[in-house]
Scaffold this motif. Structure first.
Motif, PDB file in Angstrom:
ATOM      1  N   THR A 102       0.866  -1.181   0.000  1.00  0.00           N
ATOM      2  CA  THR A 102       0.000   0.000   0.000  1.00  0.00           C
ATOM      3  C   THR A 102       0.907   1.236   0.000  1.00  0.00           C
ATOM      4  O   THR A 102       2.093   1.150   0.320  1.00  0.00           O
ATOM      5  CB  THR A 102      -0.871   0.041   1.255  1.00  0.00           C
ATOM      6  OG1 THR A 102       0.001   0.111   2.405  1.00  0.00           O
ATOM      7  CG2 THR A 102      -1.753  -1.202   1.375  1.00  0.00           C
ATOM      8  N   ARG A 103       0.327   2.390  -0.334  1.00  0.00           N
ATOM      9  CA  ARG A 103       1.103   3.647  -0.317  1.00  0.00           C
ATOM     10  C   ARG A 103       1.767   3.867   1.034  1.00  0.00           C
ATOM     11  O   ARG A 103       2.905   4.273   1.121  1.00  0.00           O
ATOM     12  CB  ARG A 103       0.177   4.836  -0.589  1.00  0.00           C
ATOM     13  CG  ARG A 103      -0.417   4.858  -1.956  1.00  0.00           C
ATOM     14  CD  ARG A 103       0.440   5.680  -2.903  1.00  0.00           C
ATOM     15  NE  ARG A 103      -0.191   5.687  -4.202  1.00  0.00           N
ATOM     16  CZ  ARG A 103      -0.704   6.786  -4.768  1.00  0.00           C
ATOM     17  NH1 ARG A 103      -0.634   7.939  -4.155  1.00  0.00           N
ATOM     18  NH2 ARG A 103      -1.266   6.711  -5.947  1.00  0.00           N
ATOM     19  N   THR A 104       0.996   3.582   2.095  1.00  0.00           N
ATOM     20  CA  THR A 104       1.517   3.821   3.438  1.00  0.00           C
ATOM     21  C   THR A 104       2.728   2.934   3.709  1.00  0.00           C
ATOM     22  O   THR A 104       3.765   3.400   4.182  1.00  0.00           O
ATOM     23  CB  THR A 104       0.418   3.531   4.485  1.00  0.00           C
ATOM     24  OG1 THR A 104      -0.767   4.202   4.073  1.00  0.00           O
ATOM     25  CG2 THR A 104       0.824   3.994   5.862  1.00  0.00           C
ATOM     26  N   ARG A 105       2.595   1.634   3.397  1.00  0.00           N
ATOM     27  CA  ARG A 105       3.699   0.697   3.625  1.00  0.00           C
ATOM     28  C   ARG A 105       4.897   1.036   2.743  1.00  0.00           C
ATOM     29  O   ARG A 105       6.047   0.885   3.153  1.00  0.00           O
ATOM     30  CB  ARG A 105       3.237  -0.737   3.338  1.00  0.00           C
ATOM     31  CG  ARG A 105       2.194  -1.247   4.327  1.00  0.00           C
ATOM     32  CD  ARG A 105       2.789  -2.098   5.421  1.00  0.00           C
ATOM     33  NE  ARG A 105       3.381  -3.339   4.934  1.00  0.00           N
ATOM     34  CZ  ARG A 105       4.279  -4.041   5.611  1.00  0.00           C
ATOM     35  NH1 ARG A 105       4.681  -3.618   6.789  1.00  0.00           N
ATOM     36  NH2 ARG A 105       4.765  -5.157   5.118  1.00  0.00           N
TER      37      ARG A 105
END
Ligand code: MN
Ligand code: MN
Ligand code: MN
Length: 278
Positions: free
Chosen positions: A194-197
Protein backbone atom coordinates in the motif's frame (compact mmCIF):
# COMPACT_ATOMS: atom_id res chain seq x y z
CA UNK A 1 21.35 9.22 -24.77
CA UNK A 2 19.58 6.26 -23.15
CA UNK A 3 20.63 5.25 -19.64
CA UNK A 4 19.69 1.80 -18.33
CA UNK A 5 20.86 0.99 -14.81
CA UNK A 6 19.14 -2.39 -14.25
CA UNK A 7 19.62 -5.41 -16.58
CA UNK A 8 20.25 -9.17 -16.33
CA UNK A 9 22.38 -11.71 -18.20
CA UNK A 10 22.97 -15.46 -18.14
CA UNK A 11 25.06 -14.86 -15.01
CA UNK A 12 21.68 -14.91 -13.22
CA UNK A 13 18.26 -15.35 -14.84
CA UNK A 14 18.67 -13.37 -18.06
CA UNK A 15 18.62 -14.93 -21.53
CA UNK A 16 21.59 -13.12 -23.08
CA UNK A 17 25.28 -13.49 -22.30
CA UNK A 18 26.95 -10.25 -21.15
CA UNK A 19 28.48 -9.81 -24.63
CA UNK A 20 25.08 -10.31 -26.31
CA UNK A 21 23.40 -7.87 -23.90
CA UNK A 22 26.06 -5.23 -24.54
CA UNK A 23 25.66 -5.66 -28.29
CA UNK A 24 21.87 -5.35 -28.03
CA UNK A 25 22.18 -2.27 -25.83
CA UNK A 26 24.51 -0.59 -28.33
CA UNK A 27 22.11 -1.41 -31.18
CA UNK A 28 19.29 0.18 -29.20
CA UNK A 29 21.26 3.38 -28.61
CA UNK A 30 22.01 2.84 -24.91
CA UNK A 31 24.92 5.04 -23.81
CA UNK A 32 25.22 3.88 -20.19
CA UNK A 33 24.46 0.33 -19.12
CA UNK A 34 24.60 -1.28 -15.69
CA UNK A 35 24.55 -5.08 -15.59
CA UNK A 36 22.86 -5.98 -12.31
CA UNK A 37 22.54 -9.75 -12.00
CA UNK A 38 20.94 -11.30 -8.92
CA UNK A 39 23.42 -11.53 -6.04
CA UNK A 40 26.48 -11.64 -8.28
CA UNK A 41 28.69 -9.03 -9.96
CA UNK A 42 28.96 -9.89 -13.65
CA UNK A 43 32.28 -9.00 -15.17
CA UNK A 44 32.04 -9.24 -18.97
CA UNK A 45 34.92 -11.13 -20.59
CA UNK A 46 35.92 -8.18 -22.72
CA UNK A 47 35.51 -4.53 -21.82
CA UNK A 48 33.66 -4.15 -25.16
CA UNK A 49 31.31 -1.37 -26.05
CA UNK A 50 33.54 1.55 -25.26
CA UNK A 51 34.50 2.01 -28.90
CA UNK A 52 30.76 2.39 -29.57
CA UNK A 53 30.39 4.98 -26.84
CA UNK A 54 28.87 2.62 -24.28
CA UNK A 55 29.82 3.15 -20.65
CA UNK A 56 29.48 -0.01 -18.58
CA UNK A 57 28.68 0.30 -14.85
CA UNK A 58 29.48 -2.77 -12.71
CA UNK A 59 26.40 -3.57 -10.65
CA UNK A 60 24.46 -6.15 -8.67
CA UNK A 61 20.87 -6.75 -7.57
CA UNK A 62 20.95 -7.81 -3.94
CA UNK A 63 18.17 -9.81 -2.31
CA UNK A 64 17.43 -8.53 1.18
CA UNK A 65 14.88 -9.06 3.88
CA UNK A 66 12.68 -6.24 5.16
CA UNK A 67 9.88 -7.08 7.62
CA UNK A 68 9.75 -10.68 6.37
CA UNK A 69 9.50 -9.51 2.74
CA UNK A 70 12.08 -9.99 -0.01
CA UNK A 71 13.21 -6.54 -1.17
CA UNK A 72 15.74 -5.94 -3.95
CA UNK A 73 18.49 -3.35 -3.78
CA UNK A 74 20.66 -2.43 -6.76
CA UNK A 75 24.33 -1.70 -6.09
CA UNK A 76 25.73 0.58 -8.81
CA UNK A 77 29.38 1.23 -9.54
CA UNK A 78 30.71 -1.38 -7.13
CA UNK A 79 34.33 -2.56 -7.30
CA UNK A 80 34.05 -6.31 -7.99
CA UNK A 81 37.43 -6.91 -6.34
CA UNK A 82 36.40 -5.47 -2.97
CA UNK A 83 36.89 -8.15 -0.29
CA UNK A 84 33.74 -7.30 1.69
CA UNK A 85 31.62 -7.31 -1.43
CA UNK A 86 33.00 -10.70 -2.46
CA UNK A 87 32.19 -12.11 0.96
CA UNK A 88 28.70 -10.70 0.68
CA UNK A 89 28.24 -12.30 -2.73
CA UNK A 90 29.54 -15.66 -1.45
CA UNK A 91 27.06 -15.50 1.44
CA UNK A 92 24.16 -14.76 -0.93
CA UNK A 93 25.13 -17.70 -3.14
CA UNK A 94 25.18 -19.99 -0.07
CA UNK A 95 21.69 -18.80 0.91
CA UNK A 96 20.49 -19.42 -2.67
CA UNK A 97 21.93 -22.95 -2.78
CA UNK A 98 20.43 -23.87 0.59
CA UNK A 99 17.06 -22.60 -0.50
CA UNK A 100 17.32 -24.39 -3.86
CA UNK A 101 17.92 -27.68 -2.04
CA UNK A 102 14.87 -27.23 0.17
CA UNK A 103 12.71 -26.13 -2.77
CA UNK A 104 13.87 -29.10 -4.86
CA UNK A 105 12.90 -31.52 -2.08
CA UNK A 106 9.39 -30.07 -2.02
CA UNK A 107 9.06 -30.14 -5.81
CA UNK A 108 10.22 -33.74 -5.95
CA UNK A 109 7.46 -34.72 -3.52
CA UNK A 110 5.00 -32.87 -5.75
CA UNK A 111 6.11 -35.03 -8.69
CA UNK A 112 8.61 -32.86 -10.55
CA UNK A 113 11.29 -34.92 -12.26
CA UNK A 114 14.87 -34.27 -10.98
CA UNK A 115 14.14 -30.69 -9.91
CA UNK A 116 17.58 -29.79 -8.57
CA UNK A 117 19.59 -31.14 -11.51
CA UNK A 118 17.12 -29.56 -13.92
CA UNK A 119 17.21 -26.14 -12.26
CA UNK A 120 20.99 -26.27 -12.04
CA UNK A 121 21.14 -26.95 -15.78
CA UNK A 122 18.95 -23.91 -16.36
CA UNK A 123 21.01 -21.74 -14.04
CA UNK A 124 24.40 -22.44 -15.62
CA UNK A 125 27.09 -20.99 -13.38
CA UNK A 126 24.80 -19.28 -10.91
CA UNK A 127 22.91 -20.78 -7.99
CA UNK A 128 19.44 -21.83 -9.16
CA UNK A 129 16.47 -19.68 -8.20
CA UNK A 130 12.75 -19.91 -8.76
CA UNK A 131 12.84 -18.85 -12.45
CA UNK A 132 15.20 -21.76 -13.14
CA UNK A 133 12.90 -24.24 -11.38
CA UNK A 134 9.98 -22.78 -13.34
CA UNK A 135 11.78 -23.23 -16.68
CA UNK A 136 12.63 -26.83 -15.81
CA UNK A 137 8.99 -27.48 -14.86
CA UNK A 138 7.89 -26.02 -18.19
CA UNK A 139 10.39 -28.05 -20.21
CA UNK A 140 9.44 -31.31 -18.49
CA UNK A 141 5.76 -30.62 -19.12
CA UNK A 142 4.86 -30.27 -15.44
CA UNK A 143 3.28 -26.85 -16.10
CA UNK A 144 1.83 -25.13 -19.16
CA UNK A 145 3.78 -21.90 -18.72
CA UNK A 146 6.10 -20.07 -16.35
CA UNK A 147 3.22 -18.14 -14.82
CA UNK A 148 1.48 -21.35 -13.80
CA UNK A 149 4.66 -22.64 -12.14
CA UNK A 150 4.71 -19.57 -9.92
CA UNK A 151 0.96 -19.31 -9.31
CA UNK A 152 0.53 -22.95 -8.33
CA UNK A 153 3.87 -23.91 -6.78
CA UNK A 154 6.62 -21.31 -6.40
CA UNK A 155 4.98 -18.07 -5.29
CA UNK A 156 5.07 -17.04 -1.63
CA UNK A 157 2.83 -19.34 0.39
CA UNK A 158 2.47 -21.97 -2.38
CA UNK A 159 3.47 -25.63 -1.79
CA UNK A 160 7.07 -25.43 -3.07
CA UNK A 161 7.88 -21.99 -1.70
CA UNK A 162 10.68 -21.64 0.84
CA UNK A 163 11.66 -18.58 2.80
CA UNK A 164 15.20 -17.29 2.27
CA UNK A 165 17.30 -15.96 5.10
CA UNK A 166 18.39 -12.83 3.27
CA UNK A 167 20.46 -10.17 5.04
CA UNK A 168 18.98 -6.84 6.13
CA UNK A 169 18.87 -3.79 3.86
CA UNK A 170 21.51 -2.13 6.02
CA UNK A 171 23.97 -4.99 5.53
CA UNK A 172 23.85 -4.93 1.74
CA UNK A 173 23.88 -1.13 1.66
CA UNK A 174 27.04 -1.22 3.78
CA UNK A 175 28.69 -3.79 1.44
CA UNK A 176 27.73 -1.62 -1.53
CA UNK A 177 29.13 1.57 -0.02
CA UNK A 178 32.35 -0.12 1.14
CA UNK A 179 32.86 -1.30 -2.45
CA UNK A 180 32.49 2.29 -3.70
CA UNK A 181 28.95 1.90 -5.01
CA UNK A 182 25.56 3.54 -4.55
CA UNK A 183 22.49 1.70 -3.26
CA UNK A 184 19.22 1.94 -5.17
CA UNK A 185 15.84 0.57 -4.03
CA UNK A 186 14.71 -1.57 -6.98
CA UNK A 187 11.23 -1.48 -8.58
CA UNK A 188 9.40 -0.13 -5.48
CA UNK A 189 5.98 -0.52 -7.10
CA UNK A 190 6.44 -4.28 -7.60
CA UNK A 191 6.17 -5.41 -3.97
CA UNK A 192 2.41 -5.11 -3.75
CA UNK A 193 2.62 -2.60 -0.89
CA UNK A 194 0.00 0.00 0.00
CA UNK A 195 1.10 3.65 -0.32
CA UNK A 196 1.52 3.82 3.44
CA UNK A 197 3.70 0.70 3.63
CA UNK A 198 5.68 1.88 0.61
CA UNK A 199 6.45 5.13 2.45
CA UNK A 200 7.64 3.12 5.44
CA UNK A 201 9.88 1.03 3.15
CA UNK A 202 11.29 4.18 1.55
CA UNK A 203 11.99 5.75 4.95
CA UNK A 204 13.60 2.57 6.32
CA UNK A 205 15.72 2.28 3.17
CA UNK A 206 16.89 5.88 3.49
CA UNK A 207 17.56 5.47 7.22
CA UNK A 208 19.64 2.37 6.42
CA UNK A 209 21.85 4.59 4.24
CA UNK A 210 20.20 4.08 0.83
CA UNK A 211 21.03 6.60 -1.88
CA UNK A 212 18.35 6.41 -4.57
CA UNK A 213 15.23 4.61 -5.74
CA UNK A 214 14.09 3.43 -9.14
CA UNK A 215 11.46 5.92 -10.19
CA UNK A 216 11.18 4.34 -13.61
CA UNK A 217 11.28 0.54 -13.95
CA UNK A 218 10.70 -0.76 -17.47
CA UNK A 219 7.32 -0.18 -19.08
CA UNK A 220 5.57 1.51 -16.21
CA UNK A 221 2.25 3.35 -16.06
CA UNK A 222 2.76 7.16 -15.98
CA UNK A 223 0.67 7.32 -12.79
CA UNK A 224 3.06 4.93 -11.05
CA UNK A 225 6.04 7.00 -12.17
CA UNK A 226 4.42 10.16 -10.78
CA UNK A 227 3.65 8.44 -7.47
CA UNK A 228 7.24 7.14 -7.15
CA UNK A 229 8.71 10.52 -8.12
CA UNK A 230 6.73 12.16 -5.32
CA UNK A 231 7.85 9.52 -2.81
CA UNK A 232 11.44 9.84 -3.96
CA UNK A 233 11.41 13.59 -3.37
CA UNK A 234 9.68 13.22 -0.02
CA UNK A 235 12.38 10.78 1.09
CA UNK A 236 15.09 13.05 -0.29
CA UNK A 237 16.50 10.18 -2.34
CA UNK A 238 18.04 10.43 -5.80
CA UNK A 239 16.24 8.74 -8.71
CA UNK A 240 17.32 5.90 -10.99
CA UNK A 241 15.88 4.22 -14.06
CA UNK A 242 16.27 0.72 -15.47
CA UNK A 243 14.54 -1.68 -17.83
CA UNK A 244 15.04 -4.77 -15.60
CA UNK A 245 15.65 -6.51 -18.93
CA UNK A 246 15.76 -10.34 -18.71
CA UNK A 247 14.72 -11.42 -22.19
CA UNK A 248 12.80 -10.19 -25.20
CA UNK A 249 9.12 -11.01 -24.98
CA UNK A 250 5.60 -9.61 -24.84
CA UNK A 251 5.21 -7.05 -22.09
CA UNK A 252 8.97 -7.00 -21.35
CA UNK A 253 10.97 -3.80 -21.66
CA UNK A 254 13.98 -3.93 -23.97
CA UNK A 255 17.39 -2.59 -22.86
CA UNK A 256 17.17 1.20 -22.67
CA UNK A 257 13.36 1.18 -22.55
CA UNK A 258 13.05 2.98 -19.23
CA UNK A 259 12.95 6.66 -19.32
CA UNK A 260 13.06 9.55 -19.04
CA UNK A 261 13.09 10.48 -15.35
CA UNK A 262 10.55 13.12 -14.35
CA UNK A 263 12.28 16.53 -14.33
CA UNK A 264 11.62 17.07 -10.63
CA UNK A 265 13.84 14.11 -9.70
CA UNK A 266 17.54 14.38 -8.91
CA UNK A 267 19.17 11.69 -11.08
CA UNK A 268 21.48 9.21 -9.37
CA UNK A 269 24.21 10.12 -11.87
CA UNK A 270 24.45 13.54 -10.26
CA UNK A 271 25.80 11.75 -7.18
CA UNK A 272 28.23 9.75 -9.32
CA UNK A 273 28.98 11.41 -12.68
CA UNK A 274 30.51 8.19 -14.08
CA UNK A 275 26.96 6.82 -14.28
CA UNK A 276 26.31 9.29 -17.07
CA UNK A 277 29.50 8.41 -18.89
CA UNK A 278 31.16 11.71 -18.04
MN1 MN B 1 15.21 -11.84 -12.24
MN1 MN C 1 14.17 -7.52 -8.72
MN1 MN D 1 16.08 -7.27 -11.76
Amino acid sequence: MKIDLHTHTTASDGALTPAELIEKAIQRGVGVLAITDHDVVTAPDEPGGREHGLTLIPGIEWSTCWRRMEIHIIGLGVDPRDAGLRQGVAGQQRIRRRRAGRMAAKLEKLGVDEPLAGAERQAGHSAPGRPHFARHMLETGFVRDIGQAFRKYLAAGKPAWCRSEWPSMREVIDWTHAAGGLAVLAHPADYGLTRTRLSVLGADFRDAGGDAMEVVSGRQEPGVTAMLAALCRKMDLAASCGSDYHRTGPGCAEPGECGPLPPACRPVWELQPAFRGT
